[in-house]
Design an enzyme around this catalytic site. Structure first.
Site, PDB file in Angstrom:
ATOM      1  CB  SER A  75      34.754 -21.351  30.895  1.00 36.81           C
ATOM      2  OG  SER A  75      33.909 -21.214  29.684  1.00 36.81           O
ATOM      3  CE  LYS A  78      31.913 -19.206  31.792  1.00 38.50           C
ATOM      4  NZ  LYS A  78      31.148 -20.380  30.267  1.00 38.50           N
ATOM      5  CE1 TYR A 200      32.824 -14.584  30.438  1.00 42.32           C
ATOM      6  CE2 TYR A 200      32.128 -14.407  28.333  1.00 42.32           C
ATOM      7  CZ  TYR A 200      32.949 -15.685  29.216  1.00 42.32           C
ATOM      8  OH  TYR A 200      32.492 -16.577  29.080  1.00 42.32           O
ATOM      9  CE1 TYR A 252      29.900 -24.410  30.230  1.00 42.97           C
ATOM     10  CE2 TYR A 252      31.789 -25.947  29.567  1.00 42.97           C
ATOM     11  CZ  TYR A 252      31.674 -24.924  30.103  1.00 42.97           C
ATOM     12  OH  TYR A 252      32.067 -23.828  29.902  1.00 42.97           O
ATOM     13  CB  VAL A 270      36.313 -23.883  25.288  1.00 42.21           C
ATOM     14  CG1 VAL A 270      37.077 -22.148  24.910  1.00 42.21           C
ATOM     15  CG2 VAL A 270      35.854 -24.350  24.068  1.00 42.21           C
TER      16      VAL A 270
END
Lengths: 623, 623
Positions: A75, A78, A200, A252, A270
């Site tokens: 992530s 992103k 992705y 998050y 992660v």
């Protein structure tokens, strides 16, 4: 990682590296968290791995532990792709596809913003999948090339995809599939979900190290320019957008507390990495696989908290730096151009020189620093009416600063006042201002000088001319030469008999460093530059240490020392001067010692006065 | 508001004031929004009122329109009281009472964070009411005094409560009553709701102007210190907390978009004001009564957007200023202390001087700037082993910087290397480092010098001593005096016959500026300072322009000019010197002109060499 120096004892101390090694030792022992297992390939990671890296905006990298161990970016990719989408399609178009609202939901939440028909923000999987649709390319291969080129620009080296992790993620990523189909269902994406997920999942499987992530973070901190390669990875205008969403959504459902406590825009992945950005200063990256319930690396969170607290790095912990925008303020009663002036001109500049002020400006010009500068200019207005802004130490200038300085220049376009910019190049980071001045009505561009000395000499000449003097008039009579003042008529006659006239054209070298010194010169018309070679690493070839005009002499140290010339003298224009043979002068001097004593006295007085002025100048420059 | 100067034509240009006047003209015409009516007294406000003010962290205020019209502060009071509570009870205790999570709810929402049993954040009414309970005082009167003292410190002037608005709010504030009773019911507050609301309604009814709010914002931007009075209004450590919640929650349910688009921590009040803070730079305030559906002033939002966009003020639009931490780097082969050295010593310093480096440090020292500085120190280690950090231009130093510099000093505690700090006061903003050095093992405190010249002279002496020389040895023989070198024995004898010995004690004045110049001196033992009066506004009384030791002469310009002394000469220690009457010397000179020529030649050579060195020094100082 320390420099060799004269041996281990004398290695340069490196307190920051020491701190990082110490931090690594401390957090390396922490337990807690579990290695992510929902992607089978990730579950293989060694939970003891721990690497920390810090990269500065000018490319220094500090690293400790497993900082060069590869892992998949997940992530942390992103924010970079979000920046890419903004750059490609613009803010408005992207905002229609993905919001900027934090959610209290987990990273893999399937909740969407139904009101605006878009995912809440680009840091949750749904948003990132919507962003992945924007990757350019007609074929999957082209889209992968786009991805790798983008991430390679940020990392400053070619990156590759970890195929095993990609395959594992593709094989098991059913939740992301569900999210993509939900979005297709409501029209938030248009392409086939599998095509988008092919991008992705690969974006998440790009292999990086903690050092890479630190450099990528430093590129964000550095307004989009990679600090190692100097290459622009993202247009500066989109950096605030990327950092804003990292700040509000990057951790998050831990983001609110993180932003309050740690106060650094950050993004976690992660595989166990966290990348944090200190705008204007650093990128920080930590890699350690065990993650907590929010999906954030346990040791990563601990390390970031420690670094932020130790070094006082909260975004709202502000350093007030606008104050240093004026490096130094000088006035021309003390600080002069390198033009050596005769006594009458010196008197004008001694009396009137304070009207010329030089402001040495330094650091980036933005609103805060420019406001400070303008204020000082305003305060000077009653006192100094000729102003030189020396921009040599201004590395950048934003639009706000450039437009304020243009307004300022317009305000100076009066007969009573003048404003000059020195070291303002047509090219480079200050080019906008240069162009603005050139295009302004009233010919403001005439006020731009290559360097400060040129600006200063020009203003000095204006003051001297306003006082009814001219530094340029010819002095053909030896009695009017400063070195010979006070000599009786018969001494002047003796000198006239010895004087040999010389004419030099512009650019001619009159004296070469290293030559035998057996003649000295007095200038009757024109002017010369005295120059020495510039030190290495100086941009210039030579440094002008003085320029001299009519009535002044040069090379007179020859009278004392003989020896060799120590500097070069070059004609700035057509020069007429008289040369005197030192040998001949000495012979005459033996017969007429009182003449030599008088010349020495003039010379000593002049040197002494120049030394005194220069002492004052050093004092002004040091303060 | 512009300085008078030489008349209207020459008024100082003020581009920022011009912009503000222009902005006021533009937004003053905007329509939209309605004046808040839920408090009857507020409904009386004139919807055409519009004032804008900007205050800088150093106290300059720009104002346009109704910037000095009073209105009630309302919710803009919330961040200040939140800061107050943090300072009074600490972060942990306050976090237990009020959260820091943004909500999507309106400002007067009654929704509470049931999980943590606290209001979501201190910017919604519920949170602010909880905070109001923390105001110190046994009686209502004492609590009001506490309030007014707090807000007065932020505004820099005494403030008062608008009793009419307070009464109106108290009479009609049933929704806030409901919120307070809800909180009492769940134990989020403990005191009687009416008692807390008596404080809360008054806090909202404090009368301010746009200028006041701009100054209050500037105090937050200035790390808690009021820029007008210099008084601390809030401990610096809580500023990031206050700005964080303003950033995430200050504009109610418009906060997310505001933070992304405008990117400035801000707070709005229902009377029509918005206060925005640019950390490290500015406070901005706009007042115009009509508000939109979110409760934010319509013209206020427009003005803030315009200011932020025009001046590039997004929090994450970063200026990279750490680069300027090293103002200048000098080496002692070129830059010397004011100790005038004889030829042998000069040769040592010419050859070895590069080993002494001076780093002029400037601006606040925090992690980013200190890291840069340490890096440069590390890079110098192989080359320069004596290092002077000149801290004269360091206005502040945070804990991180201080601890890094202590680690650095410890790393320098080796026989091969030395590190000195100049201009490091025991008191003031750098005191922590001074104390840290004093307490460090190994007597690091010996390396702290009052000024740079003292540090430089000390290092020079070390190099000279290491070369087996000593600048301190006595020179009783006139033949060893630089000014007389090369003279034949019979001239030395003539001089010996003329020399009168003098002894001065420490602090004695040998020469006074303005006195008749009829004697010159050569030093046999001890050293003297040559000094001139310091310019006005300089902290010092006198400036030392040189110091001289054995073998050197002073006052010799008397030989040429007679005239008056231009500087003062003071004994630094016990001094033995010889004085020569200029009159007598001239008489001898008439009989022996070749002696005078030789002395002049020595003097000219020396002056010329000093001038050359000083030219190089000016060059180094200018670059």
């Amino acid at each position: 990682m320390t420099s060799a120096g004269h041996g281990p004892d004398t290695a340069a101390p490196d307190p920051i590296q020491d701190y990082l090694d110490d931090l690594h030792f401390r957090i390396g022992r922490m337990s807690g968290g579990t290695v992510a297992s929902y992607i089978p390939e990730l579950a293989k990671a060694d939970p003891m791995q721990c690497g920390i890296a810090i990269a500065t905006v000018d490319g220094k990298v500090y690293a400790a532990g497993d900082a060069r161990t590869p892992f998949t970016i997940q992530s942390v990719s992103k924010p970079f792709l979000y920046g890419y989408a903004l750059e490609r399609y613009g803010r408005e178009a992207v905002l229609q596809r993905v919001g900027v609202e934090p959610t209290g939901e987990a990273f893999n939440s399937i909740v969407l913003d139904e009101v605006h028909n878009r995912p809440f923000n680009p840091m949750v999987n749904a948003g990132a999948i919507a962003v992945a649709e924007t990757v350019r390319g007609h074929t999957l291969g082209e889209r992968i090339d786009t991805l790798l080129a983008l991430f390679g620009r940020f990392a400053g080296r070619p990156l590759a995809i970890d195929e095993a992790v990609f395959e594992s993620e593709k094989a098991t990523g059913h939740r992301n599939r569900a999210i993509a189909y939900m979005m297709l269902n409501s029209g938030m994406i248009r392409a086939a979900p599998e095509d988008i997920l092919d991008v992705y999942f690969r974006q998440c499987a790009i292999e990086v190290t903690a050092v890479d992530l630190a450099v990528m973070g430093a590129a964000l901190a550095n307004n989009g320019v990679n600090p190692l390669t100097g290459e622009r990875a993202l247009a500066a205008e989109f950096i605030p957008d990327v950092l804003s969403v990292m700040n509000s959504c990057g951790m998050y459902n831990y983001a609110g507390q993180w932003s309050y406590d740690v106060g650094i825009p950050a993004k976690s992945g992660v595989a166990g990495s966290i990348m944090a950005v200190i705008p204007g200063q650093l990128g920080i990256a930590v890699f350690s696989p065990p993650i907590d319930g929010h999906g954030n690396s346990v040791r990563g969170v601990a390390a970031c908290r420690d670094i932020a607290a130790t070094f006082g790095l909260h975004v709202f912990k502000t350093q007030i730096t606008a104050r240093t925008v004026i490096r130094r303020e000088l006035r021309a009663d003390v600080t002069r151009s390198k033009r050596v002036r005769g006594p009458a001109e010196r008197r004008v500049l001694d009396a009137e020189g304070r009207r010329i002020a030089i402001l040495e400006v330094q650091g980036p010009l933005f609103f805060g620093s420019t406001e400070r500068l303008l204020r000082r200019v305003g305060a000077l207005a009653g006192d100094a009416d000729h102003l030189i802004l020396d921009l040599r130490r201004v590395p950048s200038m934003d639009e706000a600063a450039s437009s304020l300085l243009l307004r300022l220049a317009a305000g100076f376009a009066t007969p009573q006042r003048s404003l000059a910019f020195a070291h303002l190049g047509a090219e480079g980071p200050l080019g906008d201002l240069h162009r603005g001045l050139a295009e302004a009505p009233g010919g403001l561009s005439g006020r731009v000088f290559a360097d400060r000395d040129a600006a200063l000499e020009w203003f000095e000449n204006r003051l001297i001319a306003a006082a009814g003097l001219s530094g340029e008039e010819s002095r053909f009579s030896l009695a009017s030469i400063d070195l010979f003042r006070g000599l009786p008529a018969e001494d002047i006659k003796r000198l006239e008999a010895m004087a040999r006239p010389f004419v030099f054209e512009t650019g001619d070298t009159l004296i070469r460093a290293g030559d035998a010194a057996n003649v000295f010169f007095v200038i009757a018309r024109g002017s010369v530059s005295v120059q020495v070679p510039a030190p290495e690493r100086d941009g210039r070839k030579t440094i002008r240490i003085a320029s001299l005009g009519p009535g002044l002499s040069f090379g007179e140290m020859a009278v004392i020392d003989g020896g060799r010339r120590s500097a070069e003298v070059v004609a700035r224009e057509r020069v007429v001067c008289y040369g005197f043979s030192v040998e001949q002068l000495k012979e005459v001097g033996e017969a007429h010692p009182e003449m030599i004593v008088r010349i020495y006295a003039n010379m000593t007085r002049d040197l002494s006065e120049r030394l005194r002025r220069m002492t004052a100048e050093v004092e002004a420059l040091e303060s």
